[in-house]
Design a protein around this motif. Sequence first.
Motif, PDB file in Angstrom:
ATOM      1  N   UNK A 115       0.836  -1.191   0.000  1.00 25.64           N
ATOM      2  CA  UNK A 115       0.000   0.000   0.000  1.00 25.64           C
ATOM      3  C   UNK A 115       0.879   1.253   0.000  1.00 25.64           C
ATOM      4  N   UNK A 116       0.559   2.280  -0.788  1.00 18.56           N
ATOM      5  CA  UNK A 116       1.347   3.521  -0.749  1.00 18.56           C
ATOM      6  C   UNK A 116       1.436   4.063   0.671  1.00 18.56           C
ATOM      7  N   UNK A 117       2.622   4.591   1.043  1.00 17.58           N
ATOM      8  CA  UNK A 117       2.825   4.947   2.447  1.00 17.58           C
ATOM      9  C   UNK A 117       2.275   6.323   2.810  1.00 17.58           C
ATOM     10  N   UNK A 118       1.630   6.995   1.852  1.00 17.58           N
ATOM     11  CA  UNK A 118       1.099   8.321   2.200  1.00 17.58           C
ATOM     12  C   UNK A 118       0.047   8.226   3.303  1.00 17.58           C
ATOM     13  N   UNK A 119      -0.706   7.118   3.343  1.00 23.10           N
ATOM     14  CA  UNK A 119      -1.713   6.964   4.394  1.00 23.10           C
ATOM     15  C   UNK A 119      -1.040   6.920   5.769  1.00 23.10           C
ATOM     16  N   UNK A 120       0.012   6.142   5.887  1.00 22.42           N
ATOM     17  CA  UNK A 120       0.749   6.057   7.152  1.00 22.42           C
ATOM     18  C   UNK A 120       1.363   7.396   7.520  1.00 22.42           C
ATOM     19  N   UNK A 121       1.988   8.050   6.564  1.00 18.28           N
ATOM     20  CA  UNK A 121       2.644   9.334   6.839  1.00 18.28           C
ATOM     21  C   UNK A 121       1.645  10.363   7.366  1.00 18.28           C
ATOM     22  N   UNK A 122       0.503  10.482   6.684  1.00 19.09           N
ATOM     23  CA  UNK A 122      -0.512  11.459   7.095  1.00 19.09           C
ATOM     24  C   UNK A 122      -1.102  11.075   8.446  1.00 19.09           C
TER      25      UNK A 122
END
Length: 311
Positions: free
Chosen positions: A271-278
């Motif tokens: 999964x793209x890590x933008x979800x985790x980062x945000x």
Amino acid sequence: MSRRDMSPELAGQDPASRPGRLGVGVIGAGRVGAVLGAALRNAGHTVTGVHAVSEASRTRAEALLPEVPVLEIPEILRRSEMVLFAVPDDVLPELVAGLAAAGHVQTGHLLVHTSGRHGVRAMDPVRAHGAIPLAIHPAMTFTGLSLDLARLQDCVFGVTADPVVLPVAQALVVEMGGDPVVIKEADRATYHAALSHGSNHLVTVTAQARQLLAEIGVPDTDRVLRPLMQASLENALTDGDGALTGPVARGDVETVHGHRETLRELVAGGMPRDVLDVWEVLARATADRAERRGALKPDAAARIRDVLTED
């Protein structure tokens, strides 16, 4: 001035017969320009021409501004008493400066832009030619369809103008059904950042929440999220930080830890890590704000922050 200040006589009058009707040109038939052009036309102004480059813009202009000719920008300025610039923020200053330098700006022109970021300083080059700059930014997201005209009713517009012509900008907003709120020139960047943060980033967070639900096979993510998110938004607009609920606000350290581990596993799985980062940034901001208002004890806030920085 607001909509409440309009006299009953004017409110019930045929728009085309009201005093001060103008020939209005529209530069930019994107989602905003075409809709505001149609709103001004409904208020009795004559739309003299529209500048539309892309096929989508031309289609939109035909739908919302039927029989209005598609013209080049210099011709729109020549034909119009007022020109509405509905162009991207970064394009506006250079476009206006170029038109002024080329001699297309006329004395008495009302030059109105819809940029949220800029006040009237971005249009300073037109002053030397006797033109009058106004900034009216609708605090609304647009579809570019006729349904936006109804949404303009009671929509707030951030208005910036020189004091002597501020009533003109306010009157234009009221005629379109909106509610003008004066924003100082020096405050435009803060105003625009607030609206962009509250609107654009809400879209990002919503899309990420839908993505997570889709990852586990939830078939109708909208149905799951809509009542929760609508209630959260309404509560936040009413009570601010006091509306905050959930594991971070309660200091549920193990739950926060579990959420983070789950998101990290999903990222490891592709999964793209933008979800985790945000999620990490917002969880930290949530803990900070909850601690500042006394809703989260300092020791619990510290444990939350520790969880968010674990390797």
